[in-house]
Each structure stands twice: as structure tokens, then as C-alpha cells.
Design a protein around this motif. Structure first.
Motif, PDB file in Angstrom:
ATOM      1  N   ARG A 237       0.814  -1.216   0.000  1.00 56.18           N
ATOM      2  CA  ARG A 237       0.000   0.000   0.000  1.00 56.18           C
ATOM      3  C   ARG A 237       0.850   1.270   0.000  1.00 56.18           C
ATOM      4  O   ARG A 237       0.315   2.370   0.087  1.00 56.18           O
ATOM      5  N   ASP A 238       2.147   1.094  -0.121  1.00 56.99           N
ATOM      6  CA  ASP A 238       3.064   2.235  -0.123  1.00 56.99           C
ATOM      7  C   ASP A 238       3.264   2.695  -1.561  1.00 56.99           C
ATOM      8  O   ASP A 238       3.974   2.065  -2.345  1.00 56.99           O
ATOM      9  N   ARG A 239       2.627   3.793  -1.925  1.00 55.27           N
ATOM     10  CA  ARG A 239       2.699   4.219  -3.324  1.00 55.27           C
ATOM     11  C   ARG A 239       4.107   4.627  -3.735  1.00 55.27           C
ATOM     12  O   ARG A 239       4.495   4.454  -4.895  1.00 55.27           O
ATOM     13  N   GLU A 240       4.887   5.161  -2.798  1.00 57.85           N
ATOM     14  CA  GLU A 240       6.256   5.544  -3.140  1.00 57.85           C
ATOM     15  C   GLU A 240       7.106   4.323  -3.465  1.00 57.85           C
ATOM     16  O   GLU A 240       8.021   4.393  -4.283  1.00 57.85           O
ATOM     17  N   HIS A 242       5.993   1.686  -4.998  1.00 56.15           N
ATOM     18  CA  HIS A 242       5.642   1.351  -6.380  1.00 56.15           C
ATOM     19  C   HIS A 242       6.279   2.337  -7.359  1.00 56.15           C
ATOM     20  O   HIS A 242       6.699   1.944  -8.463  1.00 56.15           O
ATOM     21  N   ARG A 243       6.337   3.597  -6.981  1.00 56.53           N
ATOM     22  CA  ARG A 243       6.974   4.587  -7.867  1.00 56.53           C
ATOM     23  C   ARG A 243       8.456   4.269  -8.037  1.00 56.53           C
ATOM     24  O   ARG A 243       8.998   4.337  -9.150  1.00 56.53           O
ATOM     25  N   SER A 261       3.707  -0.781 -12.403  1.00 56.38           N
ATOM     26  CA  SER A 261       4.062  -0.214 -11.093  1.00 56.38           C
ATOM     27  C   SER A 261       3.490   1.187 -10.937  1.00 56.38           C
ATOM     28  O   SER A 261       2.987   1.551  -9.874  1.00 56.38           O
ATOM     29  N   LYS A 264      -0.209   1.141 -10.242  1.00 56.44           N
ATOM     30  CA  LYS A 264      -0.478   0.892  -8.830  1.00 56.44           C
ATOM     31  C   LYS A 264      -0.238   2.162  -8.021  1.00 56.44           C
ATOM     32  O   LYS A 264      -1.015   2.483  -7.105  1.00 56.44           O
ATOM     33  N   TYR A 265       0.810   2.887  -8.358  1.00 57.51           N
ATOM     34  CA  TYR A 265       1.105   4.167  -7.697  1.00 57.51           C
ATOM     35  C   TYR A 265      -0.092   5.118  -7.831  1.00 57.51           C
ATOM     36  O   TYR A 265      -0.525   5.738  -6.850  1.00 57.51           O
ATOM     37  N   SER A 267      -3.227   4.300  -8.513  1.00 57.01           N
ATOM     38  CA  SER A 267      -4.411   3.747  -7.839  1.00 57.01           C
ATOM     39  C   SER A 267      -4.378   4.002  -6.344  1.00 57.01           C
ATOM     40  O   SER A 267      -5.434   4.029  -5.693  1.00 57.01           O
ATOM     41  N   LEU A 268      -3.175   4.208  -5.798  1.00 56.69           N
ATOM     42  CA  LEU A 268      -3.037   4.493  -4.366  1.00 56.69           C
ATOM     43  C   LEU A 268      -3.057   5.993  -4.079  1.00 56.69           C
ATOM     44  O   LEU A 268      -2.767   6.415  -2.964  1.00 56.69           O
ATOM     45  N   GLY A 270      -1.310   8.391  -5.942  1.00 54.08           N
ATOM     46  CA  GLY A 270      -0.131   9.119  -6.402  1.00 54.08           C
ATOM     47  C   GLY A 270      -0.478  10.108  -7.501  1.00 54.08           C
ATOM     48  O   GLY A 270      -1.187   9.766  -8.458  1.00 54.08           O
TER      49      GLY A 270
END
Length: 486
Positions: A237-240, A242-243, A261, A264-265, A267-268, A270
Motif C-alpha cells: 500500500r506504499d505508493r512511493e 511502487h513509484r 508499477s 499501482k502508484y 491507484s493508491l 499518487g
């Protein structure tokens, strides 16, 4: 000493810590286990916290605390599950009072103080632990972190190495690796320390993130991707995270995985413009225009000044045959960057392609007036359009009737040319001009046009717009009737 008492202590811990208080004097304290064993348990607690799975540990430790009232460690571990909250410090303080000879509560309070940035209060805690247990590696580790927080990296490194020599624990290796990573010339050594540390203890978000960055810098794409994968698996759940993983996949030329990736960023939640722009470019390179359009629209919302997303959206719309949508996007781009001549030229050329001649010349005029990113061909293209409109070399000027007569000459000449292509062309044209106090036209409004010829309407528009009127606000109306000669 600056205390931060918590008024919301967990009821379970407060009850457990209260149990031995009445008979503490009659208890024979159990010595703490070896430091390596305790550090291993702390790693289990940290892993449970990172994964959000502490409930079973809490229940088990609470039962141990009840069953072994003369053992400080279950209570210490229970407190550590809340590090670095106020409740953690309060529980550690209570344990240190009950078991003053145990160095671990002092180390724990010192580490909490460092996290709170109360550095002056941290030092006595580690000193107390070392008095109880000289050479105690975890206390040396804490002192190293304190020296680092005080901006004394050389002394911090020496103390951390002393701790590591006494106890080879992943936590100490990680601290030393993160310290060395701040010095570019020592990144290789830092990377080796962190790589070994995460092999022994993978659940370290900060260490994994730094290891991935260092590996990428060292062009070790495989190691960077592995570290990034571990970080994402650990913190989905950590968007950073994924970034960062997107950057690592991109370095490995895995564009599709990089796009996943970044998806997902996004979608959270970002919304950092650079990342949204990268996602849009990846979609473009992967040939996915629908997804690229959505990414660009998000980017326009995230960055209200950058014209590039609007330009690209215009290109996509034009490629899809939607000229109106393309023009709307070029207009947004020109509003974001009105000083860029190239954007106005692109608008002008699109209008020309759509045979919107009046709008095209207006855009060319904006381009010629704009100071940035000049387009050398724009002047000749605008001049060709002026000739097509048969606009006069010098604008009309004087009273409204004089301007009317002057504009009539050009309109009649253009009408006669248009009759060669459309012999039945006829109709009326009526316009109103808004004139300001200095005698300049600020607006030309078409009130009626049954002729429906874009070149004649455009000639009238620009001829009246460029004309010089007598000073004073006015709104003269000009009307023409066009009939083929008999």
C-alpha cells in the motif's frame, strides 16, 4: 528530563506492568538473554509491525508477562511493539524502574528519544545501559545513532563499527550501511552492508529502498529490481515503493512492468506530475493511446501550468480524426503558455486544415506576437493567408462611413473572385464593431451572415478589426448585400 506521558496507555500493558509492583522487592530478576537473541526478537516484532500482524504476539507476550513476573523481557517486548509512541516510552520507563539492572529498557528509551529528536535526553539512557553492562553492543549501537543525529558522522561510524564488532546483528549493519550511503565515495561499501543485512532480515523498508537506489546508481539492475520487489511485497500500500519500483523496471528496460508499477502508484492516490508524465510516455511507447489519454488528463489536473500534456492530447485527438477536440487541447496549451509561438502556429495550421480561415489567421497573428519558440515559416504562412483574404496593405481609418467605403472595395473585389468558384453565391453580411476610447476595435461581432463564405466573412472581420476609428467608445454596425451582377 523531558517526559511525554501518554494518557491513552493500552489497558492490557498497564495491567501487566502493574502486576509485579506490589511484590517487586521479593522477586529475583531473571537475567536478560544474550543480546543476539534479544535483537532477533526485536526483528520479529518489527516484522510483525511492518506486516500489520502484531495481535498474536501481543497476546502471547502478555501471557508470558503474567506467567513470569520476575522477567523483564516480555514487558520490554510488549512496549517495543508500540515504538516510538508515547505509550512505548512510558512502558519502558516502568520496566526500567522495576528492573533497574536490565540495560534493555534504557536502550529502548534512548532510541525513542532519538526518534523524537530529544537528543540531549538520549545520551543518559545509553550511559545507564553501559553502566549496567559495560561494552553492551546495543547501547553502543544507540550511541552511534545518536552521534549521527548530532551531525558527527565520523564518530558515529566508529561507534557503530565498535557495536558491530561486538555483535553482528542486521540492525547494526543496516545503521552503518545507511550512514555510509550518505557519502558518495563509500556507496559500494554501504551497498554490501545493506545487501547482507536484508538477506538476513528482508523486512526492512528503509534498507530495501536505499539498497535499490544504490544498486541502480551502480548499474546493478538485477539487484535493484530484487530489492524493489521485496519492498513492494512488504509494503503493497506504499505508493512511493511502487513509484521507485517503476524507475527500477525502467532502468531494466521493462516498460510494461514499469507501467504496471506506476498504475499501482496512481491507484493508491499518487499524483506527482513527473510520475504521471512518465506513465503517459510509457503508454505512448507501448502503443496504448486510450491509457495514454487518461494519464495525460490526470497530469493536466495535477499540473495546471505545463502545456505539454495538452499538446500531446491535441496530437492524439488529431490522429484520431477529432479536429474539434484537437483544437480545444491546443487552445488549453496556448492558455498555459501564451508566450510560446510554436503552440499558436500548431493551432493555426490545424484551423487551416479544417478550413477555418479566420481562426487560422488569428492564431498566426498570436504566433507572430509571441516571443518564445519562434517558428520561421509562420510569417510566410500568415502572409499567404492574408493574400487569400485580400486584406489591404494598410488598414482603413477615419469616420465609420469612410471605413465602410474603404472596406467595401476589398469585399467587392474578393466577392468577384469567389463568384468564379461559386456563381450563385449571394447573401447579406452584418457586423458590429466595439470601439474603445482610443479608437481601437476590441471586438468584431457577426450579427447576420446568410452568405456563409468564410473568406468574405474573414475579410470583413480583420478589415474592421484593424481599422482605426475616431477616439471615443462606439459600436458602429456595418451591413453589406452581395448579389451577382446581371
Amino acid at each position: 528530563m523531558a517526559l511525554r506521558p501518554s494518557f491513552l496507555l493500552p489497558a492490557l500493558l498497564s495491567l501487566v506492568l502493574a502486576l509485579p509492583a506490589a511484590g517487586a522487592a521479593s522477586l529475583v530478576a531473571v537475567p536478560p538473554p544474550p543480546a543476539a537473541e534479544v535483537m532477533g526478537m526485536l526483528r520479529q516484532l518489527e516484522t510483525a509491525r511492518v506486516r500489520g500482524k502484531t495481535r498474536l504476539l501481543e497476546d502471547d507476550l502478555a501471557e508470558q508477562a503474567r506467567a513470569r513476573p520476575n522477567d523483564a523481557m516480555p514487558r520490554f517486548y510488549l512496549a517495543w511493539l508500540q515504538f516510538p509512541a508515547d505509550a512505548c516510552w512510558n512502558e519502558l520507563k516502568a520496566v526500567s524502574t522495576l528492573f533497574p539492572e536490565n540495560p534493555w529498557p534504557h536502550v529502548g528509551m534512548g532510541l525513542v528519544y532519538i526518534r523524537w529528536k530529544l537528543l540531549a535526553e538520549a545520551r543518559p539512557m545509553f550511559a545507564a545501559a553501559l553502566r549496567e553492562s559495560p561494552g553492551f553492543a546495543p547501547a553502543l549501537w544507540g550511541e552511534g545513532l545518536l552521534l549521527q543525529a548530532q551531525g558527527r558522522p565520523a564518530e558515529a561510524e566508529a561507534r557503530l563499527r565498535e557495536a558491530l564488532d561486538a555483535l553482528d546483528a542486521p540492525q547494526i549493519r543496516t545503521s552503518l550501511g545507511l550512514l555510509l550511503a550518505q557519502q558518495p565515495e563509500r556507496e559500494a561499501e554501504a551497498r554490501a552492508l545493506l545487501a547482507r543485512s536484508v538477506e538476513d532480515w528482508p523486512e526492512q523498508p528503509e534498507a530495501l529502498k536505499k539498497l535499490a537506489q544504490l544498486s541502480k546508481t551502480a548499474n546493478d539492475v538485477r539487484s535493484a529490481a530484487v530489492a524493489g520487489d521485496r519492498l513492494v511485497a512488504l509494503k503493497p500500500r506504499d505508493r512511493e515503493a511502487h513509484r521507485l519500483q517503476a524507475d527500477l523496471w525502467l532502468a531494466a528496460s521493462e516498460k510494461d512492468k514499469a507501467a504496471q508499477s506506476l498504475e499501482k502508484y496512481v491507484s493508491l492516490g499518487g499524483a506527482e506530475p513527473a510520475s504521471l508524465g512518465l506513465l503517459a510516455r510509457l503508454y505512448a511507447e507501448l502503443g496504448r493511446p486510450a491509457e495514454e489519454t487518461k494519464a495525460l488528463q490526470r497530469l493536466m489536473e495535477a499540473d495546471a501550468k505545463d502545456p505539454e500534456p495538452a499538446i500531446r492530447l491535441a496530437e492524439l485527438a488529431e490522429a484520431g480524426g477529432d479536429g474539434a477536440a484537437a483544437e480545444a487541447m491546443f487552445l488549453k496549451a496556448s492558455e498555459r503558455a501564451p508566450q510560446r509561438a510554436d503552440i499558436h502556429v500548431r493551432r493555426a495550421r490545424l484551423f487551416l486544415k479544417r478550413e477555418l480561415f479566420q481562426e487560422s489567421l488569428a492564431a498566426y497573428r498570436s504566433a507572430l506576437a509571441a516571443p518564445e519558440r519562434k517558428v520561421p515559416e509562420a510569417e510566410d504562412e500568415a502572409a499567404a493567408l492574408v493574400r487569400r483574404f485580400r486584406l489591404p496593405a494598410t488598414p482603413a481609418q477615419g469616420a465609420p462611413d469612410k471605413i465602410y467605403a474603404r472596406v467595401s472595395l476589398g469585399l467587392v473585389a474578393l466577392y468577384m473572385e469567389r463568384l468564379k468558384e461559386q456563381p450563385d453565391l449571394k447573401g447579406n453580411l452584418k457586423v458590429r464593431v466595439q470601439v474603445d476610447e482610443e479608437g481601437r476595435a476590441t471586438r468584431v461581432e457577426t450579427l447576420y451572415d446568410s452568405l456563409k463564405d468564410p473568406l468574405i466573412a474573414g475579410h470583413a472581420y480583420f478589415a474592421f478589426l484593424d481599422a482605426r476609428y475616431p477616439p471615443g467608445r462606439d459600436a458602429p454596425v456595418f451591413q453589406y448585400v452581395f448579389r451577382p451582377p446581371k
